[in-house]
Design an enzyme around this catalytic site. Structure first.
Site, PDB file in Angstrom:
ATOM      1  N   THR A 156      40.383  34.982  41.867  1.00  0.00           N
ATOM      2  CA  THR A 156      40.582  36.155  42.724  1.00  0.00           C
ATOM      3  C   THR A 156      40.317  35.721  44.162  1.00  0.00           C
ATOM      4  O   THR A 156      39.173  35.476  44.526  1.00  0.00           O
ATOM      5  CB  THR A 156      39.610  37.290  42.336  1.00  0.00           C
ATOM      6  OG1 THR A 156      39.770  37.583  40.946  1.00  0.00           O
ATOM      7  CG2 THR A 156      39.898  38.542  43.145  1.00  0.00           C
ATOM      8  N   LYS A 166      45.744  42.672  41.878  1.00  0.00           N
ATOM      9  CA  LYS A 166      44.346  42.483  41.464  1.00  0.00           C
ATOM     10  C   LYS A 166      43.390  43.140  42.459  1.00  0.00           C
ATOM     11  O   LYS A 166      42.430  43.816  42.070  1.00  0.00           O
ATOM     12  CB  LYS A 166      44.071  40.978  41.352  1.00  0.00           C
ATOM     13  CG  LYS A 166      42.637  40.583  41.130  1.00  0.00           C
ATOM     14  CD  LYS A 166      42.148  40.966  39.744  1.00  0.00           C
ATOM     15  CE  LYS A 166      40.670  40.590  39.582  1.00  0.00           C
ATOM     16  NZ  LYS A 166      40.097  41.212  38.379  1.00  0.00           N
ATOM     17  N   LYS A 197      32.378  41.007  46.920  1.00  0.00           N
ATOM     18  CA  LYS A 197      33.466  40.103  47.315  1.00  0.00           C
ATOM     19  C   LYS A 197      34.815  40.795  47.111  1.00  0.00           C
ATOM     20  O   LYS A 197      35.655  40.808  48.007  1.00  0.00           O
ATOM     21  CB  LYS A 197      33.425  38.818  46.478  1.00  0.00           C
ATOM     22  CG  LYS A 197      34.583  37.859  46.795  1.00  0.00           C
ATOM     23  CD  LYS A 197      34.787  36.754  45.747  1.00  0.00           C
ATOM     24  CE  LYS A 197      35.730  37.170  44.647  1.00  0.00           C
ATOM     25  NZ  LYS A 197      36.295  36.069  43.861  1.00  0.00           N
TER      26      LYS A 197
HETATM   27  P1  NAD Z   1      32.026  30.846  38.145  1.00  0.00           P
HETATM   28  O1  NAD Z   1      31.259  30.732  39.401  1.00  0.00           O
HETATM   29  O2  NAD Z   1      31.306  31.064  36.859  1.00  0.00           O
HETATM   30  O3  NAD Z   1      32.936  29.532  37.934  1.00  0.00           O
HETATM   31  C1  NAD Z   1      33.577  28.849  38.980  1.00  0.00           C
HETATM   32  C2  NAD Z   1      33.436  27.350  38.723  1.00  0.00           C
HETATM   33  O4  NAD Z   1      34.123  26.639  39.758  1.00  0.00           O
HETATM   34  C3  NAD Z   1      31.984  26.858  38.740  1.00  0.00           C
HETATM   35  O5  NAD Z   1      31.678  26.247  37.519  1.00  0.00           O
HETATM   36  C4  NAD Z   1      31.953  25.859  39.924  1.00  0.00           C
HETATM   37  O6  NAD Z   1      31.108  24.746  39.681  1.00  0.00           O
HETATM   38  C5  NAD Z   1      33.421  25.431  39.989  1.00  0.00           C
HETATM   39  N1  NAD Z   1      33.802  24.863  41.269  1.00  0.00           N
HETATM   40  C6  NAD Z   1      33.563  25.316  42.525  1.00  0.00           C
HETATM   41  N2  NAD Z   1      34.127  24.495  43.444  1.00  0.00           N
HETATM   42  C7  NAD Z   1      34.738  23.502  42.760  1.00  0.00           C
HETATM   43  C8  NAD Z   1      35.491  22.348  43.136  1.00  0.00           C
HETATM   44  N3  NAD Z   1      35.726  22.084  44.428  1.00  0.00           N
HETATM   45  N4  NAD Z   1      35.968  21.547  42.170  1.00  0.00           N
HETATM   46  C9  NAD Z   1      35.733  21.814  40.869  1.00  0.00           C
HETATM   47  N5  NAD Z   1      35.023  22.884  40.440  1.00  0.00           N
HETATM   48  C10 NAD Z   1      34.531  23.715  41.373  1.00  0.00           C
HETATM   49  O7  NAD Z   1      33.093  32.028  38.385  1.00  0.00           O
HETATM   50  P2  NAD Z   1      33.938  32.825  37.268  1.00  0.00           P
HETATM   51  O8  NAD Z   1      33.180  34.014  36.822  1.00  0.00           O
HETATM   52  O9  NAD Z   1      34.448  31.844  36.274  1.00  0.00           O
HETATM   53  O10 NAD Z   1      35.141  33.363  38.166  1.00  0.00           O
HETATM   54  C11 NAD Z   1      36.211  32.548  38.620  1.00  0.00           C
HETATM   55  C12 NAD Z   1      37.207  33.425  39.358  1.00  0.00           C
HETATM   56  O11 NAD Z   1      37.689  34.448  38.480  1.00  0.00           O
HETATM   57  C13 NAD Z   1      36.613  34.148  40.575  1.00  0.00           C
HETATM   58  O12 NAD Z   1      37.573  34.190  41.597  1.00  0.00           O
HETATM   59  C14 NAD Z   1      36.331  35.546  40.034  1.00  0.00           C
HETATM   60  O13 NAD Z   1      36.354  36.534  41.052  1.00  0.00           O
HETATM   61  C15 NAD Z   1      37.480  35.735  39.060  1.00  0.00           C
HETATM   62  N6  NAD Z   1      37.239  36.693  37.980  1.00  0.00           N
HETATM   63  C16 NAD Z   1      36.032  36.740  37.352  1.00  0.00           C
HETATM   64  C17 NAD Z   1      35.810  37.671  36.351  1.00  0.00           C
HETATM   65  C18 NAD Z   1      34.474  37.758  35.660  1.00  0.00           C
HETATM   66  O14 NAD Z   1      34.228  38.734  34.963  1.00  0.00           O
HETATM   67  N7  NAD Z   1      33.601  36.754  35.782  1.00  0.00           N
HETATM   68  C19 NAD Z   1      36.833  38.556  35.964  1.00  0.00           C
HETATM   69  C20 NAD Z   1      38.086  38.467  36.587  1.00  0.00           C
HETATM   70  C21 NAD Z   1      38.272  37.522  37.601  1.00  0.00           C
END
Ligand code: NAD
Length: 308
Positions: A97, A172, A247
């Site tokens: 997102t 979204k 966010k």
């Molecule tokens: P998260 O923080 O659990 O996972 C993100 C991962 O990205 C982390 O493990 C981090 O180490 C990794 N990362 C960051 N920078 C990096 C890089 N340069 N190279 C490699 N890895 C890197 O977040 P999430 O909950 O998995 O969410 C991911 C996306 O999905 C976000 O944009 C969030 O808004 C969206 N989203 C989340 C949910 C939810 O319920 N958690 C639902 C819908 C959408």
């Protein structure tokens, strides 16, 4: 047919999403900066590699599932990035997102290099990721949509083409803004009902068959012991963190500014989340905004002394 997926970002969402792709018989090469995230994803059958370059070499499709726009840009840009090493055989898909500007930037940068990119954010949370029932909303060139939908299939309950470039992200952002406005309605309705002497369960049932019904009211109702999925049952341990909600609302407010749409209700939602964050509660569930509106600041289901 078996495909090779490159996957960058194996966090709360990327971890279970990749496990479903592996379970459907595909190969996934994953990269994440966090060792813990890699270890978890490896349990789900992801082959862990040590760079973006290694992940995408020879892949059919390259997914990114990263926290914010800045992370997505950093993984696409630079000598070690996706743009420098992807080929025009690969489909590039971002499911994070992100803000509209980042999404447009990645679309334009990919097109300039002759690469195929689709924005494909998701809804359905961690439980939807685990069960393979996420809703995906897609933006990009029409001729890419069938291919994108096929790669998404192992993770998705419903995939909808939203429109041209960045329309998935636009959908979204609007959807989540509506969710957080609805959450405020449930917060205010539940507390006023309580102060007027209504039985909480009876009022919830009435709203459920009346015009106060919403997804937030059905799933996140901020009162304990009424519905199973409420964070209020569990001292407001996060099902959706307040700082992530902030966010998402911020992305809507940015889009409102750039389009001239006035968003007073979304502005109010942002203020609610900021109030919790300023109290050090950014990691608690976003439905804890009920705390901001009660006559004495106490809330049923919330004990600030108790950890989760
Ligand atoms: P998260 O923080 O659990 O996972 C993100 C991962 O990205 C982390 O493990 C981090 O180490 C990794 N990362 C960051 N920078 C990096 C890089 N340069 N190279 C490699 N890895 C890197 O977040 P999430 O909950 O998995 O969410 C991911 C996306 O999905 C976000 O944009 C969030 O808004 C969206 N989203 C989340 C949910 C939810 O319920 N958690 C639902 C819908 C959408």
């Amino acid at each position: 047919m078996m495909s090779t997926y490159a996957w960058i970002g194996l966090g709360n969402m990327g971890g279970p999403m990749t496990a479903n792709i592996v379970a459907a018989g595909h190969e996934v090469r994953g990269f994440d900066l966090s060792e813990q995230a890699c270890a978890e994803a490896a349990k789900g059958g992801v082959q862990i590699v040590s760079s973006v370059i290694e992940a995408i070499e020879g892949a059919d499709v390259v997914f990114t599932m990263l926290p914010k726009g800045a992370h997505v840009r950093s993984v696409y840009e630079g000598e070690q990035g996706i743009w420098a090493h992807a080929t025009n055989q690969m489909l590039l898909i971002d499911s994070s997102t992100v803000d509209i500007e980042t999404s447009r930037y990645i679309h334009e940068g990919s097109a300039q290099r002759g690469l195929s990119f689709v924005d494909a954010p998701v809804s359905g949370g961690i439980s939807g990721a685990a069960s393979g029932t996420l809703a995906f909303m897609l933006g990009g060139a029409e001729e890419l949509m069938e291919r994108a939908t096929n790669y998404i299939a192992p993770m998705s309950g419903r995939t909808i083409v939203a429109g041209a470039a960045s329309m998935g992200i636009a959908a979204k952002i609007c959807n989540n803004m509506m969710l957080f406005i609805d959450l405020m309605a449930s917060a205010e309705g539940s507390q006023l009902a309580h102060q007027l002497g209504l039985d909480p369960e009876v009022f919830w049932e009435i709203a459920s068959v009346s015009s106060g019904r919403s997804w937030a009211q059905q799933t996140w109702y901020p009162v304990p012991d009424i519905i199973d999925t409420a964070a209020a049952n569990n001292n407001f341990a996060a099902t959706f963190r307040t700082d992530l909600a902030r966010k998402d609302v911020g992305l809507a407010l940015d889009a409102g500014q750039s389009t001239g749409v006035r968003l007073p209700a979304a502005t109010l939602a942002a203020e609610h989340f900021d109030e919790l964050i300023s109290q050090g509660l950014g990691d608690k569930d976003c439905s804890l905004i009920v705390k901001n509106i009660t006559p004495d600041g106490t809330v049923r289901g919330w004990n600030p002394e108790q950890g989760n």
